[in-house]
Design a protein around this motif. Sequence first.
Motif, mmCIF file in Angstrom:
data_model
loop_
_atom_site.group_PDB
_atom_site.id
_atom_site.type_symbol
_atom_site.label_atom_id
_atom_site.label_comp_id
_atom_site.label_asym_id
_atom_site.label_seq_id
_atom_site.Cartn_x
_atom_site.Cartn_y
_atom_site.Cartn_z
ATOM 1 N N ILE A 46 5.776 -0.865 10.523
ATOM 2 C CA ILE A 46 5.508 0.099 11.590
ATOM 3 C C ILE A 46 6.137 1.442 11.219
ATOM 4 O O ILE A 46 5.531 2.509 11.400
ATOM 5 C CB ILE A 46 6.065 -0.383 12.950
ATOM 6 C CG1 ILE A 46 5.388 -1.698 13.386
ATOM 7 C CG2 ILE A 46 5.900 0.689 14.015
ATOM 8 C CD1 ILE A 46 3.908 -1.563 13.701
ATOM 9 N N ALA A 47 7.348 1.378 10.672
ATOM 10 C CA ALA A 47 8.030 2.609 10.252
ATOM 11 C C ALA A 47 7.235 3.331 9.172
ATOM 12 O O ALA A 47 7.091 4.561 9.202
ATOM 13 C CB ALA A 47 9.435 2.282 9.751
ATOM 14 N N GLN A 48 6.694 2.581 8.219
ATOM 15 C CA GLN A 48 5.915 3.196 7.147
ATOM 16 C C GLN A 48 4.605 3.778 7.668
ATOM 17 O O GLN A 48 4.151 4.828 7.204
ATOM 18 C CB GLN A 48 5.633 2.169 6.039
ATOM 19 C CG GLN A 48 6.870 1.730 5.264
ATOM 20 C CD GLN A 48 7.600 2.910 4.644
ATOM 21 O OE1 GLN A 48 7.025 3.680 3.886
ATOM 22 N NE2 GLN A 48 8.878 3.056 4.976
ATOM 23 N N PHE A 49 3.997 3.111 8.658
ATOM 24 C CA PHE A 49 2.784 3.660 9.277
ATOM 25 C C PHE A 49 3.098 5.010 9.917
ATOM 26 O O PHE A 49 2.344 5.976 9.776
ATOM 27 C CB PHE A 49 2.230 2.720 10.355
ATOM 28 C CG PHE A 49 1.832 1.349 9.884
ATOM 29 C CD1 PHE A 49 1.526 1.110 8.546
ATOM 30 C CD2 PHE A 49 1.749 0.294 10.793
ATOM 31 C CE1 PHE A 49 1.150 -0.161 8.123
ATOM 32 C CE2 PHE A 49 1.373 -0.973 10.377
ATOM 33 C CZ PHE A 49 1.078 -1.201 9.042
ATOM 34 N N GLU A 50 4.223 5.072 10.633
ATOM 35 C CA GLU A 50 4.580 6.286 11.349
ATOM 36 C C GLU A 50 4.958 7.426 10.394
ATOM 37 O O GLU A 50 4.716 8.599 10.696
ATOM 38 C CB GLU A 50 5.732 6.014 12.319
ATOM 39 C CG GLU A 50 5.339 5.086 13.464
ATOM 40 C CD GLU A 50 6.444 4.911 14.494
ATOM 41 O OE1 GLU A 50 7.546 5.472 14.300
ATOM 42 O OE2 GLU A 50 6.211 4.202 15.502
ATOM 43 N N LEU A 51 5.516 7.086 9.257
ATOM 44 C CA LEU A 51 5.894 8.112 8.280
ATOM 45 C C LEU A 51 4.705 8.583 7.441
ATOM 46 O O LEU A 51 4.815 9.549 6.694
ATOM 47 C CB LEU A 51 6.987 7.573 7.350
ATOM 48 C CG LEU A 51 8.357 7.332 7.992
ATOM 49 C CD1 LEU A 51 9.270 6.592 7.019
ATOM 50 C CD2 LEU A 51 8.984 8.656 8.432
ATOM 51 N N GLY A 52 3.576 7.881 7.568
ATOM 52 C CA GLY A 52 2.404 8.250 6.795
ATOM 53 C C GLY A 52 2.436 7.753 5.369
ATOM 54 O O GLY A 52 1.621 8.166 4.539
ATOM 55 N N ASN A 53 3.368 6.846 5.051
ATOM 56 C CA ASN A 53 3.484 6.301 3.699
ATOM 57 C C ASN A 53 2.561 5.111 3.464
ATOM 58 O O ASN A 53 2.325 4.719 2.326
ATOM 59 C CB ASN A 53 4.925 5.864 3.410
ATOM 60 C CG ASN A 53 5.874 7.044 3.366
ATOM 61 O OD1 ASN A 53 5.456 8.169 3.089
ATOM 62 N ND2 ASN A 53 7.141 6.799 3.659
ATOM 63 N N GLU A 54 2.082 4.512 4.534
ATOM 64 C CA GLU A 54 1.207 3.349 4.425
ATOM 65 C C GLU A 54 0.172 3.401 5.551
ATOM 66 O O GLU A 54 0.481 3.826 6.660
ATOM 67 C CB GLU A 54 2.014 2.043 4.524
ATOM 68 C CG GLU A 54 1.179 0.787 4.347
ATOM 69 C CD GLU A 54 1.998 -0.489 4.471
ATOM 70 O OE1 GLU A 54 1.386 -1.569 4.591
ATOM 71 O OE2 GLU A 54 3.243 -0.397 4.478
ATOM 72 N N THR A 55 -1.051 2.989 5.244
ATOM 73 C CA THR A 55 -2.116 2.919 6.246
ATOM 74 C C THR A 55 -2.324 1.465 6.638
ATOM 75 O O THR A 55 -2.470 0.618 5.758
ATOM 76 C CB THR A 55 -3.435 3.494 5.690
ATOM 77 O OG1 THR A 55 -3.211 4.827 5.248
ATOM 78 C CG2 THR A 55 -4.517 3.493 6.757
ATOM 79 N N PRO A 56 -2.319 1.131 7.915
ATOM 80 C CA PRO A 56 -2.468 -0.272 8.314
ATOM 81 C C PRO A 56 -3.833 -0.829 7.950
ATOM 82 O O PRO A 56 -4.822 -0.092 7.915
ATOM 83 C CB PRO A 56 -2.275 -0.228 9.837
ATOM 84 C CG PRO A 56 -2.601 1.167 10.235
ATOM 85 C CD PRO A 56 -2.168 2.023 9.087
ATOM 86 N N PRO A 57 -3.916 -2.148 7.672
ATOM 87 C CA PRO A 57 -5.215 -2.782 7.470
ATOM 88 C C PRO A 57 -6.057 -2.655 8.739
ATOM 89 O O PRO A 57 -5.530 -2.389 9.819
ATOM 90 C CB PRO A 57 -4.851 -4.253 7.184
ATOM 91 C CG PRO A 57 -3.408 -4.237 6.813
ATOM 92 C CD PRO A 57 -2.793 -3.085 7.540
ATOM 93 N N GLU A 58 -7.351 -2.885 8.609
ATOM 94 C CA GLU A 58 -8.261 -2.666 9.734
ATOM 95 C C GLU A 58 -7.893 -3.499 10.951
ATOM 96 O O GLU A 58 -7.909 -3.007 12.089
ATOM 97 C CB GLU A 58 -9.694 -2.967 9.298
ATOM 98 C CG GLU A 58 -10.729 -2.670 10.370
ATOM 99 C CD GLU A 58 -12.152 -2.799 9.863
ATOM 100 O OE1 GLU A 58 -13.079 -2.406 10.602
ATOM 101 O OE2 GLU A 58 -12.339 -3.296 8.721
ATOM 102 N N ASP A 59 -7.550 -4.784 10.744
ATOM 103 C CA ASP A 59 -7.237 -5.632 11.889
ATOM 104 C C ASP A 59 -5.966 -5.175 12.592
ATOM 105 O O ASP A 59 -5.871 -5.203 13.832
ATOM 106 C CB ASP A 59 -7.133 -7.101 11.475
ATOM 107 C CG ASP A 59 -6.065 -7.338 10.419
ATOM 108 O OD1 ASP A 59 -5.758 -6.398 9.646
ATOM 109 O OD2 ASP A 59 -5.519 -8.451 10.356
ATOM 110 N N VAL A 60 -4.976 -4.731 11.798
ATOM 111 C CA VAL A 60 -3.721 -4.240 12.387
ATOM 112 C C VAL A 60 -3.962 -2.934 13.134
ATOM 113 O O VAL A 60 -3.437 -2.715 14.236
ATOM 114 C CB VAL A 60 -2.649 -4.059 11.301
ATOM 115 C CG1 VAL A 60 -1.393 -3.385 11.877
ATOM 116 C CG2 VAL A 60 -2.280 -5.405 10.689
ATOM 117 N N ALA A 61 -4.789 -2.055 12.549
ATOM 118 C CA ALA A 61 -5.096 -0.782 13.199
ATOM 119 C C ALA A 61 -5.765 -1.019 14.556
ATOM 120 O O ALA A 61 -5.449 -0.344 15.550
ATOM 121 C CB ALA A 61 -5.997 0.061 12.300
#
Length: 284
Positions: A46-61
Motif C-alpha cells: 500500500i505504501a509503494q502504491f501511494e508513493l507511485g513506485n508500484e502499480t497495483p494489479p487489476e484485481d487489487v486496483a
Amino acid sequence: MPAPKELDPSASLAALYGAKLRKLRTRAGWTQRELGDRVPVAHSRIAQFELGNETPPEDVAGKLDELLGADGDLTDLWKHVRRTPIPDWARKFVAYEARATAMHKYMAHSLPGLLQTESYARAVLSAGQVYGNGSARELEERLAARMARRSVLAKANPPWLWVVLDEAVLHRVVGGARVMREQLIDLLDVAALPRLTLQVLPYDCGAHPGMGGSVTLLTLRGSGQVVYLEGINSGTLVEEPGEVQQYAIAYDLLQANALPPDESAQFIREVLEDRYPCPPGPPT
C-alpha cells in the motif's frame, strides 16, 4: 511514528494515483496496514502504491476502488497509469537517472538505453514483448520514452558518463546488420562527447566481476550513490551504502580490465568493418 513522505501528484500519473489513494484512505480513517488487511495485501505494498513506485494489479486496483468508495475514479486513473511506457520496476531508477551527476554503466548484453539509436531500441523492445502482451501502440510509447532519455546527454551541463561494454554487445546482431552498422557509427560519434568515456571489455580478459549481468551506478548530488541491476523483466535498486560500495569496487575492476578509450574506439571500428561492412549501393 515518522511523518509520511510528501507526495508530488504532478510528478507522474503513478504519483497522481498514489496521492489520490492516500487521500481516500486518510478520509476513511484507515492506516496503510488496515487498508492492506481489507484488500488483502501487505501494508508495505500500500505504501509503494501511494508513493507511485508500484502499480497495483487489476484485481487489487478494483478492490481499492470498492473499499474506498471511489465510484470508479481510482479504476479509471489506474487504466491510464497502466498505459505509461515506463514499467514500475524502472520508474524510480529513471527518476534518479534524470538527476544524476555521474553514471557508470557495465553492459553485458546490449547497449545502454541512453546510447541506443531508434532502430536498435525498437529491435530490443520488440524482442522484450515476448514477456507480455504489449500492443504496437504500447511499443511506440515505450520507444518514445526511451529515446527521450537521450536528451540528458544534450543538456548544458550533462552528467559524466562512463560505459564499459562487453565485447558480446558488439557481436550480437540486434535488428540486422544495417541496424548494427548505424548503431556502431552513432556509438563512435557519441563516444567523442567531452563527458563520455567508452571502454570495451574484450573476451580475452577472461572471468571478471561483472559476469552476473549489467549494472549501473548513479552518483546523485548530495545523496551518494545508488546501484541498479536490471533483469529480463524486472529491476533491483540497491541503496544500502555497504552494498553499493561492493558494486563500485567491482566496477573499478571492470574498468581496469577493459581496453583504454582510444583502443576501444579502434576495436569498435574494426568490428564495424569486419562484421557490418557498408552495404552495396543500388545497381546502376
